[in-house]
Design a protein around this motif. Structure first.
Motif, short mmCIF file in Angstrom:
data_model
loop_
_atom_site.label_atom_id
_atom_site.label_comp_id
_atom_site.label_asym_id
_atom_site.label_seq_id
_atom_site.Cartn_x
_atom_site.Cartn_y
_atom_site.Cartn_z
N ARG A 18 6.91 -5.02 12.74
CA ARG A 18 7.46 -5.94 11.74
C ARG A 18 7.30 -7.43 12.11
NH1 ARG A 18 11.83 -3.19 10.49
NH2 ARG A 18 10.84 -2.26 8.67
N PRO A 19 7.57 -7.84 13.37
CA PRO A 19 7.42 -9.28 13.69
C PRO A 19 6.00 -9.81 13.44
CG PRO A 19 8.64 -8.16 15.42
CD PRO A 19 8.13 -7.10 14.49
N PHE A 20 4.99 -8.99 13.65
CA PHE A 20 3.61 -9.41 13.39
C PHE A 20 3.38 -9.63 11.90
CE2 PHE A 20 3.50 -6.93 17.33
CZ PHE A 20 2.97 -7.88 18.20
N LEU A 21 3.94 -8.74 11.09
CA LEU A 21 3.80 -8.88 9.64
C LEU A 21 4.59 -10.08 9.13
CD1 LEU A 21 4.18 -5.12 8.59
CD2 LEU A 21 2.07 -6.41 8.92
N GLU A 22 5.79 -10.26 9.68
CA GLU A 22 6.63 -11.38 9.26
C GLU A 22 6.00 -12.72 9.61
OE1 GLU A 22 10.32 -10.35 11.15
OE2 GLU A 22 11.04 -9.24 9.39
N SER A 23 5.27 -12.77 10.71
CA SER A 23 4.63 -14.03 11.11
C SER A 23 3.57 -14.46 10.10
CB SER A 23 4.03 -13.91 12.52
OG SER A 23 2.88 -13.08 12.51
N ASP A 24 3.08 -13.52 9.31
CA ASP A 24 2.10 -13.83 8.26
C ASP A 24 2.73 -13.84 6.87
OD1 ASP A 24 -0.11 -14.18 9.95
OD2 ASP A 24 -0.53 -12.02 10.00
N GLY A 25 4.07 -13.79 6.82
CA GLY A 25 4.76 -13.85 5.54
C GLY A 25 4.94 -12.51 4.86
N GLY A 26 4.76 -11.43 5.60
CA GLY A 26 4.89 -10.10 5.02
C GLY A 26 6.02 -9.31 5.64
N ASN A 27 6.10 -8.05 5.24
CA ASN A 27 7.10 -7.15 5.79
C ASN A 27 6.69 -5.73 5.43
OD1 ASN A 27 9.39 -6.18 7.09
ND2 ASN A 27 10.79 -7.57 6.03
N ILE A 28 7.46 -4.76 5.91
CA ILE A 28 7.17 -3.35 5.63
C ILE A 28 8.49 -2.59 5.61
CG2 ILE A 28 6.86 -2.72 8.07
CD1 ILE A 28 4.51 -0.92 7.08
N SER A 29 8.58 -1.60 4.73
CA SER A 29 9.77 -0.76 4.71
C SER A 29 9.35 0.70 4.58
CB SER A 29 10.71 -1.16 3.58
OG SER A 29 10.07 -1.04 2.34
N LEU A 30 10.18 1.57 5.13
CA LEU A 30 9.94 3.01 5.06
C LEU A 30 10.40 3.52 3.71
CD1 LEU A 30 9.19 5.71 6.42
CD2 LEU A 30 11.54 5.80 7.29
N VAL A 31 9.51 4.23 3.02
CA VAL A 31 9.85 4.82 1.72
C VAL A 31 10.30 6.26 1.94
CG1 VAL A 31 8.98 5.49 -0.55
CG2 VAL A 31 8.28 3.31 0.46
N SER A 32 9.45 7.07 2.62
CA SER A 32 9.81 8.46 2.86
C SER A 32 8.92 9.06 3.94
CB SER A 32 9.68 9.29 1.58
OG SER A 32 8.32 9.33 1.16
N ILE A 33 9.36 10.20 4.44
CA ILE A 33 8.56 11.02 5.36
C ILE A 33 8.50 12.39 4.71
CG2 ILE A 33 8.36 12.02 7.66
CD1 ILE A 33 10.17 9.70 8.65
N GLU A 34 7.29 12.87 4.46
CA GLU A 34 7.12 14.13 3.75
C GLU A 34 6.49 15.18 4.66
OE1 GLU A 34 5.13 13.36 0.07
OE2 GLU A 34 6.66 11.92 -0.56
N GLY A 35 7.15 16.32 4.75
CA GLY A 35 6.63 17.44 5.52
C GLY A 35 6.45 17.14 6.99
N ASP A 36 7.15 16.15 7.52
CA ASP A 36 7.04 15.73 8.92
C ASP A 36 5.61 15.38 9.32
OD1 ASP A 36 9.75 16.08 9.09
OD2 ASP A 36 9.68 17.90 10.30
N LYS A 37 4.76 15.07 8.33
CA LYS A 37 3.36 14.74 8.62
C LYS A 37 2.87 13.48 7.92
CE LYS A 37 1.88 19.51 9.47
NZ LYS A 37 2.04 19.42 10.90
N LEU A 38 3.48 13.15 6.79
CA LEU A 38 3.04 12.03 5.97
C LEU A 38 4.15 10.99 5.86
CD1 LEU A 38 1.07 10.71 3.87
CD2 LEU A 38 2.28 12.03 2.15
N VAL A 39 3.82 9.75 6.22
CA VAL A 39 4.77 8.66 6.11
C VAL A 39 4.33 7.76 4.97
CG1 VAL A 39 5.74 6.61 7.25
CG2 VAL A 39 5.39 8.70 8.56
N LYS A 40 5.28 7.47 4.07
CA LYS A 40 5.02 6.53 2.97
C LYS A 40 5.79 5.25 3.27
CE LYS A 40 4.08 9.86 -0.68
NZ LYS A 40 4.45 10.33 -2.03
N VAL A 41 5.05 4.15 3.26
CA VAL A 41 5.66 2.84 3.50
C VAL A 41 5.36 1.94 2.31
CG1 VAL A 41 5.52 3.01 6.02
CG2 VAL A 41 3.62 1.99 4.74
N GLN A 42 6.07 0.83 2.26
CA GLN A 42 5.78 -0.16 1.23
C GLN A 42 5.57 -1.50 1.92
OE1 GLN A 42 8.83 -0.75 -1.78
NE2 GLN A 42 7.22 -1.16 -3.26
N LEU A 43 4.35 -2.03 1.77
CA LEU A 43 4.06 -3.36 2.28
C LEU A 43 4.68 -4.37 1.33
CD1 LEU A 43 0.34 -2.81 3.30
CD2 LEU A 43 2.27 -3.13 4.84
N GLU A 44 5.22 -5.45 1.89
CA GLU A 44 5.96 -6.42 1.09
C GLU A 44 5.48 -7.83 1.38
OE1 GLU A 44 9.85 -5.56 2.54
OE2 GLU A 44 9.99 -3.66 1.48
#
Length: 80
Positions: A18-44
């Motif tokens: 997150r600090p690397f993304l924030e330094s460029d004016g961005g962010n990231i949040s966790l949306v969901s984890i599906e089947g313990d294999k797929l992670v969905k995130v949202q870039l912001e």
């Protein structure tokens, strides 16, 4: 690893990157984890329209998440 432990580990990975993304004016949040294999995130913020966000997602976010949770196979961005 339980589902709760997996979520905590994914959150730790996101906190690390997150600090690397924030330094460029961005962010990231966790949306969901599906089947313990797929992670969905949202870039912001600045990450949304960034031309290299897919590279950031694969070489930065996915790699960091796999370091904390090796069973994760894929990380994808979910558009807002």
């Amino acid at each position: 690893m339980t589902t709760e432990e997996l979520k905590l580990n994914v959150e730790k990975a996101l906190a690390e990157i997150r600090p690397f993304l924030e330094s460029d004016g961005g962010n990231i949040s966790l949306v969901s984890i599906e089947g313990d294999k797929l992670v969905k995130v949202q870039l912001e913020g600045a990450c949304v329209g960034c031309s290299v966000n897919q590279m950031t997602l694969k070489s930065g976010v996915e790699m960091t998440i796999k370091k904390y949770a090796p069973q994760i196979e894929q990380v994808i961005n979910v558009e807002a």
